[in-house]
Design an enzyme around this catalytic site. Structure first.
Site, PDB file in Angstrom:
ATOM      1  N   MET A  97       0.853  -1.117   0.167  1.00  0.00           N
ATOM      2  CA  MET A  97       0.019  -0.072   0.100  1.00  0.00           C
ATOM      3  C   MET A  97       0.841   1.147  -0.014  1.00  0.00           C
ATOM      4  O   MET A  97       1.832   1.382   0.986  1.00  0.00           O
ATOM      5  CB  MET A  97      -1.112   0.054   1.179  1.00  0.00           C
ATOM      6  CG  MET A  97      -2.145  -1.162   1.334  1.00  0.00           C
ATOM      7  SD  MET A  97      -2.781  -0.990   2.793  1.00  0.00           S
ATOM      8  CE  MET A  97      -1.641  -1.875   3.842  1.00  0.00           C
ATOM      9  N   GLY A 185       1.747   4.002   5.407  1.00  0.00           N
ATOM     10  CA  GLY A 185       2.466   3.102   4.465  1.00  0.00           C
ATOM     11  C   GLY A 185       2.828   1.560   4.864  1.00  0.00           C
ATOM     12  O   GLY A 185       2.861   1.607   6.335  1.00  0.00           O
ATOM     13  N   SER A 186       2.588   0.774   4.143  1.00  0.00           N
ATOM     14  CA  SER A 186       2.471  -0.556   4.900  1.00  0.00           C
ATOM     15  C   SER A 186       2.210  -1.777   3.771  1.00  0.00           C
ATOM     16  O   SER A 186       2.347  -1.300   2.600  1.00  0.00           O
ATOM     17  CB  SER A 186       1.139  -0.646   5.736  1.00  0.00           C
ATOM     18  OG  SER A 186       0.228  -0.061   5.268  1.00  0.00           O
ATOM     19  N   ARG A 187       2.166  -2.896   4.325  1.00  0.00           N
ATOM     20  CA  ARG A 187       2.130  -4.030   3.440  1.00  0.00           C
ATOM     21  C   ARG A 187       1.321  -5.156   4.021  1.00  0.00           C
ATOM     22  O   ARG A 187       1.319  -5.152   5.505  1.00  0.00           O
ATOM     23  CB  ARG A 187       3.335  -4.572   2.955  1.00  0.00           C
ATOM     24  CG  ARG A 187       3.380  -5.839   2.357  1.00  0.00           C
ATOM     25  CD  ARG A 187       4.801  -6.204   2.139  1.00  0.00           C
ATOM     26  NE  ARG A 187       5.268  -7.487   2.413  1.00  0.00           N
ATOM     27  CZ  ARG A 187       6.343  -8.388   2.306  1.00  0.00           C
ATOM     28  NH1 ARG A 187       7.120  -7.486   1.814  1.00  0.00           N
ATOM     29  NH2 ARG A 187       6.649  -9.728   2.355  1.00  0.00           N
TER      30      ARG A 187
END
Length: 221
Positions: A97, A185-187
């Protein structure tokens, strides 16, 4: 509509923005500098509002499909050894993301939460290979009617400093419902059974609670 996790940040940013705009209006005599201050404050507010947006997505639960848990881009599709919970090979699908994506995490399938654990950790960039095991993260396992147990992992990125996870062990959850949030911000990694048919491609953009990530392989072979 905005996510509840952003309410405090949105309010604080709004009042700061109003303060900057009014202060610049009365105390900055140079036109271009005043406008620059006011425009910068307004842009920051818009970015905060955009980040915490939470669009409603109506889902008819489907036990035969695993839906994307988040919005973003598919960056990993591979068979791996999942070492925390299953301790065996699984199919991994990872979704990255960007700060421009909706950051709500949604349940990929209906079922019962059998495992939910938070891990403090580092803040490597979310696409780093070691981010899945070294970054701040949560691991959640759902026992589903058709796929058995599936695992998803929220992973903080370089900018993220807080993962919100609503999953509690023993809880019954419904596909598409709000499962948490990752700030800035991430996954998310999904670990699925080896007999799951992955229905997305690398670099494909997916939409949380809408894009089908996997189905079960046909019994006809």
């Amino acid at each position: 509509m905005f996510h509840r996790e952003g309410q405090t940040i949105i309010l604080v940013t709004f009042f700061i923005t109003v303060g900057i705009i009014l202060s610049a209006q009365f105390f900055v005599p140079i036109d271009w500098l005043r406008i620059a201050f006011q425009l910068a404050a307004f842009i920051v507010l818009v970015l905060i509002l955009q980040f915490f947006r939470n669009p409603k997505r109506l889902v008819t639960p489907n036990f035969d499909e695993i839906l994307a848990p988040v919005d973003g881009k598919v960056v990993v599709i591979e068979e791996v050894e999942e070492t925390e919970y299953f301790k065996e090979k699984r199919k991994q699908v990872s979704i990255f993301m960007s700060p421009l994506n909706v950051h709500v995490t949604r349940y990929a399938s209906s079922g019962t939460i059998t495992f939910s654990k938070y891990h403090p950790g580092k803040y490597l960039v979310a696409w780093h290979p070691k981010s899945s095991t070294e970054n701040e993260r949560t691991t959640v396992v759902i026992h589903t009617p058709k796929f058995g147990e599936i695992l998803y992992r929220q992973i903080a990125g370089a900018l993220a400093r807080r993962i919100v996870n609503y999953a509690e062990e023993g809880e019954q959850v419904t596909q598409g419902e709000d499962a948490g949030f990752i700030k800035f911000g991430s996954r998310v990694d999904l670990f699925l059974p080896l007999d799951a048919d992955i229905t997305v491609d690398l670099n494909q953009k997916v939409v949380g609670a809408k894009t089908c990530i996997a189905t079960l392989k046909s019994q006809d072979g």
